[in-house]
Design a protein around this motif. Structure first.
Motif, PDB file in Angstrom:
ATOM      1  N   VAL A   1       0.847  -1.202   0.000  1.00 49.43           N
ATOM      2  CA  VAL A   1       0.000   0.000   0.000  1.00 49.43           C
ATOM      3  C   VAL A   1       0.881   1.250   0.000  1.00 49.43           C
ATOM      4  CG1 VAL A   1      -1.665   1.334   1.355  1.00 49.43           C
ATOM      5  CG2 VAL A   1      -2.001  -1.131   1.035  1.00 49.43           C
ATOM      6  N   GLU A   2       1.919   1.242   0.833  1.00 53.56           N
ATOM      7  CA  GLU A   2       2.842   2.375   0.842  1.00 53.56           C
ATOM      8  C   GLU A   2       3.476   2.551  -0.534  1.00 53.56           C
ATOM      9  OE1 GLU A   2       5.677   1.501   3.905  1.00 53.56           O
ATOM     10  OE2 GLU A   2       4.327   2.117   5.513  1.00 53.56           O
ATOM     11  N   GLU A   3       3.884   1.453  -1.143  1.00 54.26           N
ATOM     12  CA  GLU A   3       4.534   1.512  -2.455  1.00 54.26           C
ATOM     13  C   GLU A   3       3.598   2.107  -3.501  1.00 54.26           C
ATOM     14  OE1 GLU A   3       7.993   0.861  -4.780  1.00 54.26           O
ATOM     15  OE2 GLU A   3       7.699   0.628  -2.637  1.00 54.26           O
ATOM     16  N   VAL A   4       2.323   1.772  -3.445  1.00 58.94           N
ATOM     17  CA  VAL A   4       1.356   2.335  -4.390  1.00 58.94           C
ATOM     18  C   VAL A   4       1.286   3.852  -4.223  1.00 58.94           C
ATOM     19  CG1 VAL A   4      -1.117   2.450  -4.947  1.00 58.94           C
ATOM     20  CG2 VAL A   4       0.006   0.228  -4.696  1.00 58.94           C
ATOM     21  N   VAL A   5       1.333   4.325  -2.993  1.00 60.59           N
ATOM     22  CA  VAL A   5       1.314   5.777  -2.746  1.00 60.59           C
ATOM     23  C   VAL A   5       2.567   6.425  -3.345  1.00 60.59           C
ATOM     24  CG1 VAL A   5       1.385   7.579  -0.961  1.00 60.59           C
ATOM     25  CG2 VAL A   5      -0.127   5.588  -0.693  1.00 60.59           C
ATOM     26  N   TYR A   6       3.728   5.813  -3.123  1.00 58.88           N
ATOM     27  CA  TYR A   6       4.977   6.375  -3.657  1.00 58.88           C
ATOM     28  C   TYR A   6       4.962   6.382  -5.184  1.00 58.88           C
ATOM     29  CZ  TYR A   6       6.462   5.032   1.081  1.00 58.88           C
ATOM     30  OH  TYR A   6       6.541   4.851   2.431  1.00 58.88           O
ATOM     31  N   LEU A   7       4.520   5.280  -5.763  1.00 63.76           N
ATOM     32  CA  LEU A   7       4.456   5.184  -7.224  1.00 63.76           C
ATOM     33  C   LEU A   7       3.474   6.204  -7.794  1.00 63.76           C
ATOM     34  CD1 LEU A   7       4.497   1.300  -7.589  1.00 63.76           C
ATOM     35  CD2 LEU A   7       6.323   2.863  -8.282  1.00 63.76           C
ATOM     36  N   ALA A   8       2.320   6.343  -7.138  1.00 59.51           N
ATOM     37  CA  ALA A   8       1.319   7.306  -7.606  1.00 59.51           C
ATOM     38  C   ALA A   8       1.863   8.731  -7.543  1.00 59.51           C
ATOM     39  CB  ALA A   8       0.037   7.181  -6.781  1.00 59.51           C
ATOM     40  N   ALA A   9       2.593   9.053  -6.488  1.00 60.88           N
ATOM     41  CA  ALA A   9       3.179  10.391  -6.369  1.00 60.88           C
ATOM     42  C   ALA A   9       4.181  10.633  -7.494  1.00 60.88           C
ATOM     43  CB  ALA A   9       3.841  10.550  -5.008  1.00 60.88           C
ATOM     44  N   ALA A  10       5.001   9.643  -7.784  1.00 63.17           N
ATOM     45  CA  ALA A  10       5.975   9.788  -8.867  1.00 63.17           C
ATOM     46  C   ALA A  10       5.294   9.940 -10.213  1.00 63.17           C
ATOM     47  CB  ALA A  10       6.940   8.591  -8.881  1.00 63.17           C
ATOM     48  N   VAL A  11       4.230   9.166 -10.453  1.00 66.01           N
ATOM     49  CA  VAL A  11       3.488   9.281 -11.707  1.00 66.01           C
ATOM     50  C   VAL A  11       2.854  10.660 -11.816  1.00 66.01           C
ATOM     51  CG1 VAL A  11       1.433   8.454 -12.934  1.00 66.01           C
ATOM     52  CG2 VAL A  11       3.086   6.816 -12.036  1.00 66.01           C
ATOM     53  N   PHE A  12       2.265  11.137 -10.734  1.00 63.47           N
ATOM     54  CA  PHE A  12       1.627  12.451 -10.730  1.00 63.47           C
ATOM     55  C   PHE A  12       2.629  13.541 -11.119  1.00 63.47           C
ATOM     56  CE2 PHE A  12       0.113  16.324  -8.551  1.00 63.47           C
ATOM     57  CZ  PHE A  12      -1.129  16.448  -9.149  1.00 63.47           C
ATOM     58  N   VAL A  13       3.813  13.489 -10.531  1.00 64.96           N
ATOM     59  CA  VAL A  13       4.843  14.483 -10.855  1.00 64.96           C
ATOM     60  C   VAL A  13       5.316  14.311 -12.290  1.00 64.96           C
ATOM     61  CG1 VAL A  13       7.169  15.295 -10.294  1.00 64.96           C
ATOM     62  CG2 VAL A  13       5.531  14.821  -8.458  1.00 64.96           C
ATOM     63  N   ALA A  14       5.505  13.061 -12.716  1.00 68.21           N
ATOM     64  CA  ALA A  14       5.983  12.807 -14.081  1.00 68.21           C
ATOM     65  C   ALA A  14       4.976  13.272 -15.140  1.00 68.21           C
ATOM     66  CB  ALA A  14       6.290  11.318 -14.273  1.00 68.21           C
ATOM     67  N   VAL A  15       3.700  13.093 -14.857  1.00 65.14           N
ATOM     68  CA  VAL A  15       2.656  13.439 -15.836  1.00 65.14           C
ATOM     69  C   VAL A  15       2.304  14.925 -15.772  1.00 65.14           C
ATOM     70  CG1 VAL A  15       0.239  13.052 -16.458  1.00 65.14           C
ATOM     71  CG2 VAL A  15       1.725  11.112 -15.933  1.00 65.14           C
ATOM     72  N   ARG A  16       2.206  15.449 -14.569  1.00 62.19           N
ATOM     73  CA  ARG A  16       1.766  16.843 -14.404  1.00 62.19           C
ATOM     74  C   ARG A  16       2.912  17.842 -14.416  1.00 62.19           C
ATOM     75  NH1 ARG A  16      -3.338  17.634 -12.100  1.00 62.19           N
ATOM     76  NH2 ARG A  16      -2.878  19.777 -12.707  1.00 62.19           N
ATOM     77  N   GLY A  17       4.130  17.363 -14.255  1.00 59.31           N
ATOM     78  CA  GLY A  17       5.297  18.252 -14.325  1.00 59.31           C
ATOM     79  C   GLY A  17       5.501  19.080 -13.091  1.00 59.31           C
ATOM     80  N   GLY A  18       5.030  20.253 -13.102  1.00 62.02           N
ATOM     81  CA  GLY A  18       5.181  21.120 -11.936  1.00 62.02           C
ATOM     82  C   GLY A  18       6.205  22.125 -12.206  1.00 62.02           C
TER      83      GLY A  18
END
Length: 148
Positions: A131-148
């Protein structure tokens, strides 16, 4: 749990600074990149702290060569990725590479969960770790897709 808290609290603090006018973190992707950078700084440094390093070496699956070298390389990559997340021109590439690195390292967590004596600094419960890993992966995907 400390790593998850670093991601969440680091992201929230960064976003709060954005709301107060700090343009560097005036978006969620930018703030989450800061939280991820804090998280990967913590985990990267842990690869070189003797007690944690010993435990990380112990959970490298035996079919992989040179556990000590692999722990050194992954720690260095995490630290480089943390820096890359903080530099906007490399943020997307860093998030993408860290996503792939997390996927590559997850088998060690599976192996650790099956060990009769999981090292004390490692999460023994695979469900919790997953579950923790899914959160970390989702955060990385969010940054990779949305940029910032």
């Amino acid at each position: 749990m400390a790593v998850l808290l670093a991601l969440v609290l680091g992201s929230l603090a960064a976003r709060g600074a954005g709301w107060l006018g700090v343009s560097y973190v005036d978006s969620w992707p930018g703030a989450i990149a800061v939280g991820l950078a804090l998280m990967f700084t913590m985990t990267g440094v842990a690869h070189f702290v003797p007690r944690m390093r010993r435990d990380m070496i112990a959970i490298v699956p035996p079919r992989l060569p040179s556990p000590e070298l692999l722990v050194t390389i992954t720690g260095a990559l995490e630290l480089l990725g943390a820096v890359g997340l903080l530099y906007p021109p490399t943020r997307i590439a860093a998030a993408t590479c860290l996503f792939l690195l997390m996927l590559a390292m997850f088998p060690a967590n599976i192996y650790a969960s099956q060990m009769p004596d999981t090292p004390p600094s490692m999460t023994a419960n695979l469900c919790v770790r997953s579950v923790e890993e899914v959160v970390y992966l989702a955060a990385a995907v969010f940054v990779a897709v949305r940029g910032g």
